[in-house]
Design an enzyme around this catalytic site. Structure first.
Site, PDB file in Angstrom:
ATOM      1  N   ASN A 131       0.730  -1.226  -0.173  1.00  0.00           N
ATOM      2  CA  ASN A 131      -0.212  -0.041   0.264  1.00  0.00           C
ATOM      3  C   ASN A 131       0.435   0.973   0.217  1.00  0.00           C
ATOM      4  O   ASN A 131       1.488   1.523   1.186  1.00  0.00           O
ATOM      5  CB  ASN A 131      -0.224  -0.171   0.520  1.00  0.00           C
ATOM      6  N   TRP A 132       1.089   1.904  -1.050  1.00  0.00           N
ATOM      7  CA  TRP A 132       2.262   3.002  -1.280  1.00  0.00           C
ATOM      8  C   TRP A 132       1.533   4.344  -0.301  1.00  0.00           C
ATOM      9  O   TRP A 132       1.789   5.475  -0.196  1.00  0.00           O
ATOM     10  CB  TRP A 132       1.961   3.274  -2.282  1.00  0.00           C
ATOM     11  N   LYS A 133       0.158   4.116  -0.322  1.00  0.00           N
ATOM     12  CA  LYS A 133      -0.518   5.210   0.575  1.00  0.00           C
ATOM     13  C   LYS A 133      -0.276   7.044  -0.420  1.00  0.00           C
ATOM     14  O   LYS A 133      -0.478   6.346  -2.205  1.00  0.00           O
ATOM     15  CB  LYS A 133       0.310   6.071   1.892  1.00  0.00           C
ATOM     16  N   HIS A 146      -9.285   0.983   5.096  1.00  0.00           N
ATOM     17  CA  HIS A 146      -7.961   1.379   5.561  1.00  0.00           C
ATOM     18  C   HIS A 146      -8.454   1.884   7.167  1.00  0.00           C
ATOM     19  O   HIS A 146      -9.101   2.802   6.746  1.00  0.00           O
ATOM     20  CB  HIS A 146      -6.654   1.487   4.629  1.00  0.00           C
ATOM     21  N   GLU A 177      -6.603   4.838   7.810  1.00  0.00           N
ATOM     22  CA  GLU A 177      -6.548   6.134   7.658  1.00  0.00           C
ATOM     23  C   GLU A 177      -7.887   6.481   6.693  1.00  0.00           C
ATOM     24  O   GLU A 177      -8.200   7.264   6.634  1.00  0.00           O
ATOM     25  CB  GLU A 177      -5.243   6.239   6.605  1.00  0.00           C
ATOM     26  N   GLU A 190      -5.175  -5.330  10.539  1.00  0.00           N
ATOM     27  CA  GLU A 190      -4.112  -4.412  10.496  1.00  0.00           C
ATOM     28  C   GLU A 190      -4.340  -3.590  12.117  1.00  0.00           C
ATOM     29  O   GLU A 190      -5.402  -2.151  11.740  1.00  0.00           O
ATOM     30  CB  GLU A 190      -4.486  -3.763   9.338  1.00  0.00           C
ATOM     31  N   GLY A 199       2.691   1.760  10.599  1.00  0.00           N
ATOM     32  CA  GLY A 199       3.917   3.597  10.598  1.00  0.00           C
ATOM     33  C   GLY A 199       4.388   3.461  11.637  1.00  0.00           C
ATOM     34  O   GLY A 199       4.988   4.523  11.850  1.00  0.00           O
ATOM     35  N   SER A 256       3.457  -2.666  10.283  1.00  0.00           N
ATOM     36  CA  SER A 256       5.585  -2.864  10.221  1.00  0.00           C
ATOM     37  C   SER A 256       5.771  -3.423  10.354  1.00  0.00           C
ATOM     38  O   SER A 256       6.399  -4.322  11.018  1.00  0.00           O
ATOM     39  CB  SER A 256       5.278  -2.152  12.220  1.00  0.00           C
ATOM     40  N   GLY A 269       3.080  -1.179   4.097  1.00  0.00           N
ATOM     41  CA  GLY A 269       2.720   0.316   3.974  1.00  0.00           C
ATOM     42  C   GLY A 269       4.546   0.933   3.760  1.00  0.00           C
ATOM     43  O   GLY A 269       4.705   0.440   2.712  1.00  0.00           O
ATOM     44  N   GLY A 270       4.923   1.558   4.874  1.00  0.00           N
ATOM     45  CA  GLY A 270       6.005   1.736   4.195  1.00  0.00           C
ATOM     46  C   GLY A 270       6.987   1.764   3.533  1.00  0.00           C
ATOM     47  O   GLY A 270       7.548   1.561   2.556  1.00  0.00           O
TER      48      GLY A 270
HETATM   49  C1  PEP Z   1      -0.171  -0.317   5.573  1.00  0.00           C
HETATM   50  O1  PEP Z   1      -0.779   1.002   6.451  1.00  0.00           O
HETATM   51  O2  PEP Z   1      -1.398  -0.600   5.695  1.00  0.00           O
HETATM   52  C2  PEP Z   1       0.329  -0.502   6.910  1.00  0.00           C
HETATM   53  C3  PEP Z   1       0.122  -1.463   7.070  1.00  0.00           C
HETATM   54  O3  PEP Z   1       1.530   0.410   6.807  1.00  0.00           O
HETATM   55  P1  PEP Z   1       3.245   0.296   7.697  1.00  0.00           P
HETATM   56  O4  PEP Z   1       3.603  -1.162   6.754  1.00  0.00           O
HETATM   57  O5  PEP Z   1       3.954   1.805   7.499  1.00  0.00           O
HETATM   58  O6  PEP Z   1       2.727   0.108   9.373  1.00  0.00           O
END
Ligand code: PEP
Length: 252
Positions: free
Chosen positions: A8-10, A93, A95, A160, A166, A205, A226-227
């Site tokens: 997920n590049w957000k 999600h 967010e 999640e 994050g 994470s 994500g990251g």
């Molecule tokens: C996400 O936002 O779906 C996510 C899992 O982010 P991260 O891996 O950065 O925690």
């Protein structure tokens, strides 16, 4: 079941970064024994899909509107994502739920719209830190599942925990295993036998250093990342960890 490794590049990725990441995946992900997916920002779906066409990596969106068309300035329908080259979409999600006040009922309507447009939805659920501290995680996640998933759900669920996204923090492997077991039981009670076949991803994470232990847990069908999905070497390292989990143990 093959693991799904989804990025997920957000709200990250102009043309140069998106094309570079997609190019790395095109070269590095073919032949891996797991399913690969990237979800770039909507503006980059077409570019990324063009680079990845015919490769092992699929492309998805990060949200869609529940309606097919109409007066919804700034929104995108599921068919628009499909038309741009996506075959998947992340929905609900935390967010989106947090920043845009998305309710379970809206997530459910979007999920139905996605399936109608031939997109596979990844529906996200997860508790906040306060809810986990209060011991409410099963009640929260159970309610999100029952109210966000249509009875005839065809797609993937991502667990999640909001406090792990994050932050560099993850639940213990026992807690992830317990939650994934609870989600499986809830899916079976909500969807019937079909609930047995729904892939349940872990997200929050995930990094190369913890991917193997998380992906090895029972009922963890892959990861939503994500990251680390913005760094090609890290995303591919996580995919390799998934593959090592999928491989049978070597005969001694
Ligand atoms: C996400 O936002 O779906 C996510 C899992 O982010 P991260 O891996 O950065 O925690």
């Amino acid at each position: 079941m093959r693991k799904l490794i989804a990025g997920n590049w957000k709200m990250n990725g102009l043309t140069e970064l998106s094309a570079s990441l997609a190019g790395s995946l095109r070269r590095g992900a073919d032949g891996l024994d797991c399913d690969m997916l990237v979800c770039p920002p909507a503006t980059m779906i077409s570019t990324v899909a063009h680079i990845l066409v015919g490769s092992a990596t699929m492309v998805g969106g990060q949200d869609c509107h529940a309606k097919v068309s109409g007066a919804h300035t700034g929104d995108l329908s599921a068919a628009m994502l499909r038309d741009a080259g996506a075959s998947w979409v992340i929905l609900g999600h935390s967010e989106r739920r947090g920043d845009h006040g998305e309710t379970d009922a809206e997530v459910k309507a979007k999920t139905e719209a996605a399936v109608k447009a031939d997109l596979t939805p990844i529906v996200c659920v997860g508790e906040t830190e306060a809810q986990r501290v209060a011991g409410e995680q099963n009640a929260v996640v159970g309610s999100q599942l029952v109210h966000s998933l249509p009875k005839e759900f065809q797609g993937v669920v991502a667990y999640e925990p909001v406090w792990a996204i994050g932050t560099g923090r993850t639940p213990s492997t026992d807690d992830v295993a317990a939650m994934h077991g609870f989600i499986r039981a809830t899916l079976i009670s909500h969807l019937g036998a079909a609930g047995q076949g729904v892939r349940i991803l872990y997200g929050g994470s995930v990094k190369p250093s913890n991917a193997k232990e998380l992906l090895h847990l029972p009922e963890v069908g892959g990861a939503l990342i994500g990251g680390a999905s913005l760094v090609d070497a890290d995303f591919l390292a996580i995919a390799h960890a998934a593959q090592m989990v999928a491989e049978p143990p070597a005969a001694s």
